[in-house]
Design an enzyme around this catalytic site. Structure first.
Site, PDB file in Angstrom:
ATOM      1  N   TYR A 138       0.820  -1.207   0.000  1.00 32.91           N
ATOM      2  CA  TYR A 138       0.000   0.000   0.000  1.00 32.91           C
ATOM      3  C   TYR A 138       0.858   1.264   0.000  1.00 32.91           C
ATOM      4  O   TYR A 138       0.417   2.312  -0.488  1.00 32.91           O
ATOM      5  CB  TYR A 138      -0.880   0.041   1.258  1.00 32.91           C
ATOM      6  CG  TYR A 138      -2.189  -0.688   1.144  1.00 32.91           C
ATOM      7  CD1 TYR A 138      -2.242  -2.058   0.913  1.00 32.91           C
ATOM      8  CD2 TYR A 138      -3.390  -0.003   1.304  1.00 32.91           C
ATOM      9  CE1 TYR A 138      -3.448  -2.719   0.834  1.00 32.91           C
ATOM     10  CE2 TYR A 138      -4.608  -0.662   1.227  1.00 32.91           C
ATOM     11  CZ  TYR A 138      -4.632  -2.013   0.991  1.00 32.91           C
ATOM     12  OH  TYR A 138      -5.831  -2.651   0.924  1.00 32.91           O
ATOM     13  N   LYS A 193       3.133 -15.204   2.768  1.00 33.37           N
ATOM     14  CA  LYS A 193       3.384 -15.964   1.542  1.00 33.37           C
ATOM     15  C   LYS A 193       4.904 -16.158   1.446  1.00 33.37           C
ATOM     16  O   LYS A 193       5.549 -15.788   0.456  1.00 33.37           O
ATOM     17  CB  LYS A 193       2.805 -15.177   0.351  1.00 33.37           C
ATOM     18  CG  LYS A 193       2.873 -15.892  -0.976  1.00 33.37           C
ATOM     19  CD  LYS A 193       1.698 -16.790  -1.259  1.00 33.37           C
ATOM     20  CE  LYS A 193       1.927 -17.553  -2.549  1.00 33.37           C
ATOM     21  NZ  LYS A 193       1.002 -18.659  -2.760  1.00 33.37           N
ATOM     22  N   ASP A 225      -2.883 -18.208   0.745  1.00 33.48           N
ATOM     23  CA  ASP A 225      -3.852 -18.910  -0.105  1.00 33.48           C
ATOM     24  C   ASP A 225      -4.554 -20.009   0.688  1.00 33.48           C
ATOM     25  O   ASP A 225      -5.777 -20.152   0.658  1.00 33.48           O
ATOM     26  CB  ASP A 225      -3.200 -19.452  -1.391  1.00 33.48           C
ATOM     27  CG  ASP A 225      -1.864 -20.143  -1.165  1.00 33.48           C
ATOM     28  OD1 ASP A 225      -1.354 -20.136  -0.022  1.00 33.48           O
ATOM     29  OD2 ASP A 225      -1.318 -20.711  -2.135  1.00 33.48           O
ATOM     30  N   ASP A 249      -6.577  -7.037   4.295  1.00 34.06           N
ATOM     31  CA  ASP A 249      -7.719  -6.396   3.626  1.00 34.06           C
ATOM     32  C   ASP A 249      -8.606  -7.473   3.003  1.00 34.06           C
ATOM     33  O   ASP A 249      -9.824  -7.498   3.187  1.00 34.06           O
ATOM     34  CB  ASP A 249      -7.201  -5.433   2.547  1.00 34.06           C
ATOM     35  CG  ASP A 249      -8.325  -4.756   1.786  1.00 34.06           C
ATOM     36  OD1 ASP A 249      -9.300  -4.340   2.424  1.00 34.06           O
ATOM     37  OD2 ASP A 249      -8.224  -4.664   0.538  1.00 34.06           O
ATOM     38  N   ASP A 253     -12.499  -9.165   4.487  1.00 37.68           N
ATOM     39  CA  ASP A 253     -13.761  -9.159   3.720  1.00 37.68           C
ATOM     40  C   ASP A 253     -14.315 -10.579   3.612  1.00 37.68           C
ATOM     41  O   ASP A 253     -15.527 -10.804   3.724  1.00 37.68           O
ATOM     42  CB  ASP A 253     -13.556  -8.597   2.302  1.00 37.68           C
ATOM     43  CG  ASP A 253     -13.943  -7.121   2.183  1.00 37.68           C
ATOM     44  OD1 ASP A 253     -13.656  -6.362   3.123  1.00 37.68           O
ATOM     45  OD2 ASP A 253     -14.522  -6.729   1.140  1.00 37.68           O
TER      46      ASP A 253
HETATM   47  C1  IPM Z   1     -10.586  -1.011   3.776  1.00 38.46           C
HETATM   48  C2  IPM Z   1     -10.602  -0.484   2.349  1.00 38.46           C
HETATM   49  C3  IPM Z   1      -9.392   0.394   2.106  1.00 38.46           C
HETATM   50  C4  IPM Z   1      -8.167  -0.507   2.218  1.00 38.46           C
HETATM   51  C5  IPM Z   1      -9.366   1.165   0.773  1.00 38.46           C
HETATM   52  C6  IPM Z   1     -10.623   1.901   0.500  1.00 38.46           C
HETATM   53  C7  IPM Z   1      -8.201   2.111   0.754  1.00 38.46           C
HETATM   54  O1  IPM Z   1     -10.723  -1.519   1.444  1.00 38.46           O
HETATM   55  O2  IPM Z   1     -10.573  -0.200   4.718  1.00 38.46           O
HETATM   56  O3  IPM Z   1     -10.624  -2.228   3.954  1.00 38.46           O
HETATM   57  O4  IPM Z   1      -7.793  -1.183   1.262  1.00 38.46           O
HETATM   58  O5  IPM Z   1      -7.559  -0.495   3.297  1.00 38.46           O
HETATM   59 MN    MN Z   2     -11.131  -3.448   2.364  1.00 37.53          MN
END
Ligand code: IPM
Ligand code: MN
Ligand code: NAD
Length: 358
Positions: A138, A193, A225, A249, A253
């Site tokens: 990032y 990884k 993975d 990240d 999710d």
């Molecule tokens: C999160 C989001 C952010 C990230 C983006 C919007 C910069 O996906 O907070 O999870 O990747 O950290």
């Molecule tokens: Mn995110």
């Protein structure tokens, strides 16, 4: 306590308004809370030509804690990268040195049927992902898109980013993760990884070094993975996970679906003094923005995390989480967690119900 309120874009203002109602209810009950709102993301760009306006950063620095909604939207996706909403979010994390991002995934028993996995796979789930937040690909340099010679003799565009971690960055998030694992099930899984990436090799070495300070915690290692697969196959094998910015990240999710919806997952982003920014893990959801449909519970639960980590007022944290449990037990559901036999409510009705339950 002064809280900087940064609603952001898309559903951001709708969900943050529900958390603000909760703060107002606590204030009406005697808590001393001051709130000040400022634009960030696309709203910052619209107001001041900058996704992190100077005044917003100043407010965030002065405040005891920051509550953020979400940033981003298709109308901003063609702006120069430094002007995009996402860059504002990355900059505030970096400026405030919020290197430890705590993303708990917890299943409320009544939501087992809202998860896309079988109820027995997710029943009783209580997982904490500690995501490093201010390093990795990032922020690594160099990065860019440029013209370079192509193999066929001409030239072509190449895009590149740098995955980079200094050992000091790994060790400080390791200490946070081991500390959290100590208070939980004393099992920490470091996800990387290292079979392919030198950056991950260093990550793993530093994790092993830091583990010497925490002999009571069982440290294990997993490739990312496999970790993605194991999270879906048998998520309850994990107690605490620690991982880098990009892997965290993605895995968080994925983990959100174990709890029924991404609209349920809160987060805390902390510096070394537990000063923090609190935000749901989801984005600005342009597909449902402005329709009063979004689930505000991730944002309200982020408020509970604010009380737990920055204010260290566990009673209030428990009270907010208890109110969320109660509305779920009452059968109230926004569209994302709605199942047959439950009552569909709007974003603001859900906020009102939490306020009533508190
Ligand atoms: C999160 C989001 C952010 C990230 C983006 C919007 C910069 O996906 O907070 O999870 O990747 O950290
Ligand atoms: Mn995110
Ligand atoms: P998203 O998280 O915004 O949405 C993904 C899906 O989940 C959508 O279908 C959305 O409707 C649903 N969803 C998300 N939050 C919800 C909620 N509270 N209630 C009900 N449903 C919800 O991810 P995306 O679509 O990939 O990204 C949209 C924008 O948000 C992009 O500009 C992206 O950069 C940004 N983003 C911001 C953050 C952040 O501010 N922390 C995080 C992720 C994405």
């Amino acid at each position: 306590m002064k809280v900087a309120i940064l609603p952001g874009d898309g559903i951001g203002p709708e969900i943050v308004a529900q958390a603000v109602k909760v703060l107002e209810a606590l204030r009406a009950d005697g808590a001393k809370i001051e709130m000040e709102t400022a634009p960030i993301g696309g709203a910052g760009y619209d107001a001041a030509g900058d996704p992190l306006p100077e005044a917003t950063l100043k407010l965030a620095r002065e405040a005891d804690a920051v509550l953020l909604g979400a940033v981003g939207g298709p109308q901003y996706d063609t702006l120069d990268r430094p002007l995009r909403p996402e860059r504002g979010l990355l900059r505030i994390r970096k400026e405030l040195n919020l290197f430890a991002n705590l993303r708990p995934a917890l299943l409320y028993p009544e939501l087992a049927s809202a998860s896309s996995l079988k109820p027995e796979v997710v029943a009783g789930l209580d997982l904490m992902i500690v995501r490093e937040l201010t390093g990795d690909v990032y922020f690594g340099q160099p990065r860019g898109i440029e013209i370079r010679p192509s193999p066929n003799g001409g030239s072509e565009r190449v895009g590149f980013n740098t995955m980079l971690y200094a050992e000091s960055e790994v060790s400080r998030v390791a200490h946070v993760a081991f500390g959290i694992a100590m208070k939980r099930g004393r099992k920490l899984c470091s996800v990387e990884k290292a079979n392919v990436l030198e950056c991950s090799e260093l990550w793993k070495e530093v994790m092993i070094e830091v583990s010497k300070d925490y002999p009571e915690v069982a440290l294990s290692h997993m490739y990312v993975d496999n970790a993605a697969m194991q999270l879906i196959r048998a998520p309850k094998q994990f107690d605490t996970i620690v991982t880098g910015n990009l892997f965290g990240d993605i895995l968080s999710d994925a983990a959100s679906m174990l709890s029924g919806s991404i609209g349920m997952l809160p987060s805390a982003s902390l510096d070394e003094h537990n000063k923090g920014m609190y935000e749901p893990i989801h984005g600005s959801a342009p597909d449902i923005a402005g329709k009063n449909l979004a689930n505000p519970l991730a944002t309200i639960l982020s408020l509970a995390m604010m009380y737990r980590y920055t204010v260290a007022d566990l009673a209030t944290a428990d009270r907010i989480e208890g109110a969320v449990k109660k509305v779920i037990a009452q059968g109230l559901r926004t569209g994302d967690i709605w199942t047959e036999g439950t009552q569909k409510v709007s974003c603001s009705e859900m906020g009102d119900a939490v306020v009533k339950a508190i």
